[in-house]
Design a protein around this motif. Structure first.
Motif, short mmCIF file in Angstrom:
data_model
loop_
_atom_site.label_atom_id
_atom_site.label_comp_id
_atom_site.label_asym_id
_atom_site.label_seq_id
_atom_site.Cartn_x
_atom_site.Cartn_y
_atom_site.Cartn_z
N THR A 57 1.06 -1.30 -0.38
CA THR A 57 -0.03 -0.19 -0.09
C THR A 57 0.81 1.11 -0.09
O THR A 57 0.33 1.90 -0.61
N LYS A 58 2.02 1.45 0.89
CA LYS A 58 2.70 2.19 1.16
C LYS A 58 3.17 2.42 0.02
O LYS A 58 3.49 3.85 -0.69
N ILE A 59 3.92 1.66 -0.79
CA ILE A 59 4.35 1.97 -1.62
C ILE A 59 4.19 2.03 -3.16
O ILE A 59 4.52 3.26 -4.26
N GLU A 60 2.42 1.72 -3.47
CA GLU A 60 2.03 2.08 -4.20
C GLU A 60 1.53 3.34 -3.97
O GLU A 60 1.01 4.33 -5.21
N ARG A 61 1.40 3.69 -2.78
CA ARG A 61 1.04 5.19 -2.98
C ARG A 61 1.98 6.12 -2.83
O ARG A 61 1.82 7.43 -3.65
N ASP A 62 3.04 5.99 -2.95
CA ASP A 62 4.28 6.89 -3.62
C ASP A 62 4.28 6.61 -4.95
O ASP A 62 4.87 7.71 -5.43
N ILE A 63 4.90 6.34 -5.12
CA ILE A 63 4.17 5.56 -6.73
C ILE A 63 3.27 6.83 -7.54
O ILE A 63 3.38 7.05 -8.44
N GLN A 64 2.22 6.18 -7.13
CA GLN A 64 0.70 7.34 -7.29
C GLN A 64 1.20 8.24 -7.06
O GLN A 64 1.05 9.22 -7.88
N ASN A 65 1.62 9.28 -6.11
CA ASN A 65 1.86 10.37 -5.67
C ASN A 65 2.96 10.94 -6.69
O ASN A 65 2.72 12.30 -7.56
N PHE A 66 3.94 9.65 -7.20
CA PHE A 66 4.37 10.83 -8.05
C PHE A 66 4.53 10.43 -9.09
O PHE A 66 4.58 11.67 -10.22
N ASN A 87 22.43 -7.29 -6.15
CA ASN A 87 21.44 -7.97 -7.10
C ASN A 87 21.04 -9.09 -7.70
O ASN A 87 20.21 -8.79 -8.33
N ALA A 88 20.94 -9.85 -6.25
CA ALA A 88 19.97 -10.45 -6.34
C ALA A 88 18.47 -9.99 -6.33
O ALA A 88 17.10 -10.10 -7.17
N ALA A 89 17.94 -9.51 -5.36
CA ALA A 89 17.32 -8.13 -5.38
C ALA A 89 17.05 -6.77 -6.77
O ALA A 89 15.56 -6.66 -7.12
N LEU A 90 17.79 -6.94 -7.50
CA LEU A 90 17.52 -6.31 -8.49
C LEU A 90 17.10 -7.09 -9.70
O LEU A 90 16.73 -6.99 -10.65
N SER A 91 16.88 -8.19 -9.84
CA SER A 91 16.90 -9.07 -11.06
C SER A 91 15.41 -9.00 -11.87
O SER A 91 14.93 -8.39 -11.14
N GLY A 92 15.91 -9.11 -13.13
CA GLY A 92 15.30 -8.80 -13.76
C GLY A 92 14.34 -7.79 -13.60
O GLY A 92 13.72 -7.11 -14.95
N ILE A 93 15.19 -6.72 -13.32
CA ILE A 93 14.75 -5.31 -13.47
C ILE A 93 16.41 -4.71 -14.03
O ILE A 93 17.70 -5.06 -14.31
N PRO A 94 15.80 -3.84 -16.30
CA PRO A 94 17.22 -3.86 -16.91
C PRO A 94 17.84 -2.90 -16.19
O PRO A 94 17.61 -1.97 -15.29
N ALA A 135 7.85 -3.64 -8.02
CA ALA A 135 6.70 -2.25 -7.62
C ALA A 135 7.38 -1.35 -8.47
O ALA A 135 6.19 -0.69 -9.43
N ILE A 136 8.01 -0.16 -8.41
CA ILE A 136 8.96 0.80 -8.98
C ILE A 136 8.82 0.68 -10.84
O ILE A 136 8.58 1.18 -11.13
N HIS A 137 9.82 -0.34 -10.85
CA HIS A 137 10.36 -0.44 -11.79
C HIS A 137 8.95 -0.92 -12.81
O HIS A 137 8.91 -0.83 -14.05
N GLN A 138 8.21 -1.54 -12.58
CA GLN A 138 7.17 -1.40 -13.68
C GLN A 138 6.17 -0.57 -13.54
O GLN A 138 5.20 0.10 -14.58
N ALA A 139 5.99 0.40 -12.60
CA ALA A 139 5.40 1.64 -12.52
C ALA A 139 6.08 2.92 -13.80
O ALA A 139 5.87 3.44 -14.31
N GLY A 140 7.37 2.14 -14.29
CA GLY A 140 8.19 2.87 -15.16
C GLY A 140 8.99 3.44 -15.26
O GLY A 140 9.58 4.64 -15.87
N LEU A 141 9.28 3.73 -13.58
CA LEU A 141 9.62 4.60 -13.32
C LEU A 141 11.59 4.08 -12.72
O LEU A 141 11.63 2.53 -12.77
N LEU A 142 12.96 5.30 -12.32
CA LEU A 142 13.63 4.27 -12.28
C LEU A 142 14.06 4.11 -10.64
O LEU A 142 13.47 4.69 -10.13
N VAL A 143 14.33 3.04 -10.53
CA VAL A 143 15.18 2.71 -8.84
C VAL A 143 16.24 3.15 -8.89
O VAL A 143 17.24 2.40 -9.90
N GLN A 144 16.61 3.67 -7.55
CA GLN A 144 17.60 4.32 -7.46
C GLN A 144 17.67 3.35 -5.53
O GLN A 144 17.33 3.76 -5.04
N VAL A 145 18.94 2.39 -6.03
CA VAL A 145 18.98 1.72 -4.85
C VAL A 145 20.23 2.66 -4.08
O VAL A 145 21.34 3.00 -4.54
#
Lengths: 393, 399
Positions: B140-149, B243-250, B200-210
């Motif tokens: 819920t929280k990450i979706e809220r952050d994504i939607q707000n952004f 890297n394990a956590a980032l797997s699947g994200i280009p 969730a962030i990647h699928q929303a079309g946003l850049l993920v910054q770790v």
């Protein structure tokens, strides 16, 4: 002023941390209390010793034992009084800058914290309610006061016990005293500044006669830029403000050999944005007219670091030296010696290695925490060593 | 992002929260009740405003300011995972190493005034204990952050947008573990959990910054007495987990931020970049955010005189420092960008800040007016660098 003959020499801009033995000194000086001379001499001794231990070549007295108030200036000069500030007046022109208007929120926070420097653990001074004013002719009251100060420094050097190759002593320039001593007597500000210059001549002479390098502290040369009301065009500022002050400083230096003098300018050491600072290039030609051998100026903080390039365009006269700041008082982060070396080398490559003495932007005392100030001076010495290895390889 | 024809600008992510959001976070941290609908409404507005302001300032790749996060840049995750319990026993400060020992008096004064590592007072004290398996509960929280952004981004024109997130290795490092067999197992569990947030962030079309301040920061805690090699081994394990956590994200949708800790302290025992740079580039990202503006790391642009930047990677050097109130001169910003661009190529440098300006809702590395002046100086400096690197023509906007 010793030049870097076979290695890069080091010094600093003057103010150093208050030694642990006299932490209450600032407030006592602020109140004008009498302070036991032996306490001061011994504290100066500690500070000189520490500079020698760190490896500073041209040492200072640390300046922590001088207050810039009427108790101090009243002992040096006649014609000065203190009076309560009136509605709308400031106690120093530092409080009426263009930058203050632009960053009003920041300065409001600064004022409510009672700090200019955000040093953790600092004990802010009570806000000033008075201003110093010149109400009669400004004259030197002889040299008894400055002689006492010189004696204290020399006694400190003796107590430090090590070999001091060169020592410097700071006195404020006429063109900066008038930002906290306000003219209420002379017909014009120009007349006032020249009266200050005349009065200071005897003090400057006393410093040089004592065998010390005289450092003239003159932030006014650039700081008036953001203080003068109404704001001026650069050409007018150069003519009406800067040139007048340079003439005044040269008048104050009358009869003093140039090679015993270094000139320090800075854009004000408070930890603010400094976005209104006058660029060095606008004024550098005028600075070179000052009858001083060495020039100490800020080149380490992020507003002025890029200005080393100014010296690519301007020819430094043969007999002069640069004393660039390669250590900043505006951050707690301690400079990496490699960065210090990079900064020294780029000056060395432009003006010649022997004409660069490495220093701090401004005084470190009360600008950063004591522990950090000394670590920064150690980084300065380590960086100068690296630079020497590379410049003399 | 496609090919660029100018030096783009970005920053590390966190920006100072508006004054009126802070009381909500105080209550959230204290575990008190608050007016949730009012908070959510105000949060959405604030994100919209901060995105707009970044764009007006001229920043190309923008963030949500990390406005939705409570706690801190790393501990926010405690509100988005299960398995932890808080106890009142005092926590061991995870970042107090040699620098804290060498500058004891300074740190005592500094942290008593500005809070632990200077990120502000009011963050919940105590120790976190792992009591059971860690699961992601933050949808819920990450979706809220994504939607707000995304809503905010839709109202303006930007080159791209990124959301900062904590790495598995930097999430709740001070925890005591009563559940997992060893640190490796816990790290693996965290990688799985963080992966959900990154996805969730990647699928929303946003850049993920770790974000990982602990990888560089751990050196000061470990060494000395541990030798550099032990520390490097420790880092290598963290990189694997990231890297394990980032797997699947280009890779080209991932930014990696490291820093040596954003507190305004001496930093004299920071590990040299040269000693870890090879490991850092093993993180499967395209964009690397590295401090190069503060005086402890400013000289490290020279690392790239010797180290070849791997192909297709882009540096986001810090050319603006949060450790001084003095605002960088645009000429200095340009110089910092140019010397790096000359080494790695003009398309491979993006102007950025050393670190965020507010690592928690209560942190404020500089005054907000100075923060914005610094971002404006960044943009101005990047324009100057562009002129040198691409000539004087009017640059078209990228992407």
């Amino acid at each position: 002023v010793k030049s870097s003959k076979d290695r890069i020499l080091t010094t600093h801009a003057g103010r150093l941390p208050i030694p642990a033995s006299c932490q209450d000194l600032p407030i006592r000086l602020h109140r004008g209390d009498a302070v036991d001379q032996d306490t001061i001499d011994s504290a100066i001794g500690d500070v000189v010793r520490r500079q020698l231990d760190v490896g500073i070549d041209c040492v200072g007295d640390g300046e922590f034992w001088k207050a810039r108030n009427v108790a101090y200036y009243g002992a040096h000069l006649s014609g000065i009084e203190v009076r309560p500030i009136r509605q709308g007046e400031v106690t120093t022109t530092r409080n009426s800058t263009g930058e203050r208007q632009e960053f009003a929120g920041f300065y409001k926070d600064m004022d409510s914290m009672g700090t200019l420097f955000f040093v953790p653990g600092e004990k802010p001074m009570p806000p000033d309610r008075d201003r110093m004013v010149a109400t009669g002719p400004i004259k030197a009251k002889g040299t008894a006061a400055i002689d006492r100060e010189i004696k204290a420094f020399k006694s400190g050097i003796e107590r430090a016990g090590g070999k001091v190759e060169e020592a410097f002593f700071c006195v404020i320039a006429p063109g900066w005293l008038d930002h906290f001593i306000f003219n209420e007597y002379y017909k014009s500000d120009e007349e006032f500044v020249f009266a200050l210059a005349d009065a200071l001549n005897a003090e400057y002479k006393a410093v040089v006669d004592a065998g010390l390098i005289l450092q003239i502290d003159d932030p006014g040369i650039v700081d008036w830029w953001d203080m003068v009301k109404p704001a001026m065009r650069v050409e007018d500022y150069r003519k009406q403000i800067a040139s007048v002050r340079i003439e005044a400083v040269n008048a104050a230096l009358k009869g003093i050999p140039e090679d015993r003098v270094r000139y320090h300018l800075c854009w004000g050491s408070w930890h603010g944005p400094h976005t209104h600072d006058l660029p060095l290039k606008e004024i550098v030609d005028l600075l070179l007219q000052i009858k001083a051998q060495g020039y100490s100026f800020e080149a380490a903080n992020v507003r002025h670091e890029h200005e080393w390039r100014v010296w690519q365009e301007v020819k430094l006269p043969d007999e002069k030296l640069l004393i660039p700041g390669v250590i900043s008082h505006a951050t707690n982060v301690v400079e990496h010696p490699e960065l210090v070396a990079d900064r020294i080398i780029r000056f060395g490559e432009i003006v010649g290695r022997e004409k660069v003495v490495a220093a701090t932007d401004c005084g470190l005392g009360t600008r950063v925490h004591t522990e950090i100030a000394w670590a920064k001076l150690a980084a300065l010495v380590a960086g100068a060593k690296l630079a020497s290895q590379r410049l003399w390889k | 992002m496609t090919a660029v024809d100018r030096v783009l600008t970005t920053h590390v992510g966190s920006l100072i929260r508006p004054e009126d959001l802070i009381p909500y976070f105080r209550k959230i941290e204290a575990g008190e009740s608050y007016d949730e609908p009012a908070f959510e409404r105000r949060l959405g507005e604030a994100v919209e405003q901060v995105v707009k302001k970044q764009v007006e300032t001229g920043v190309d790749v923008v963030s949500d300011g990390e406005f939705g996060k409570s706690g801190s840049w790393s501990r926010y995750i405690l509100g988005r995972i299960s398995g932890f319990e808080r106890s009142n026993e005092p926590s061991v400060p995870p970042m107090a190493g040699k620098d804290h020992r060498d500058f004891k008096e300074f740190y005592e004064e500094y942290e008593s005034q500005y809070g632990y590592t200077g990120i502000g007072k009011g963050i919940q004290a105590g120790t976190w204990i792992v009591k059971g398996a860690i699961h992601y509960t933050g949808k819920t929280k990450i979706e809220r952050d994504i939607q707000n952004f995304k809503k905010a981004l839709a109202k303006t024109k930007t080159v791209d947008g990124f959301l900062p997130v904590v790495t598995p290795s930097a999430a709740v490092i001070a925890a005591r573990d009563e559940h997992y067999k060893n640190e490796g197992e816990r790290l693996q569990a965290f990688a799985g959990v963080m992966r959900e947030e990154y996805q969730a962030i990647h699928q929303a079309g946003l850049l993920v910054q770790v974000d990982d301040a602990y990888i560089p920061g751990k050196y000061d805690v470990m060494c000395p007495p541990a030798p550099l090699e032990d520390y490097r081994k420790w880092v290598a394990g963290r990189v694997e987990a990231i890297n394990a956590a980032l797997s699947g994200i280009p890779e080209d949708r991932v930014r990696f931020h490291i820093c040596w800790g954003s507190w305004n302290g001496p930093h004299t025992n920071d590990v040299p970049l040269r000693d870890i740079v090879d490991l850092i580039f093993k993180v499967r990202a395209k964009y690397y955010s590295i401090e190069m503006a503060n005086p402890r790391h400013e000289h490290e642009w020279r690392v790239f005189e010797e180290v070849k930047l791997p192909q297709d990677k882009v540096l986001m050097p810090g050319v603006i420092s949060h450790c001084t109130n003095v605002v960088e001169h645009p000429e200095l910003v340009a110089e910092r960008l140019l010397r790096l661009a000359h080494l790695v190529g003009r398309e491979r440098v993006m102007g950025s800040t050393d670190c965020g300006f507010a690592q928690s809702p209560f942190a404020r590395r500089v005054h907000p007016t100075i923060m914005w002046a610094k971002l404006a100086a960044l943009v101005k400096g990047a324009e100057l660098a562009t002129r040198t690197l691409w000539g004087n023509r009017q640059s078209a906007s990228a992407a």
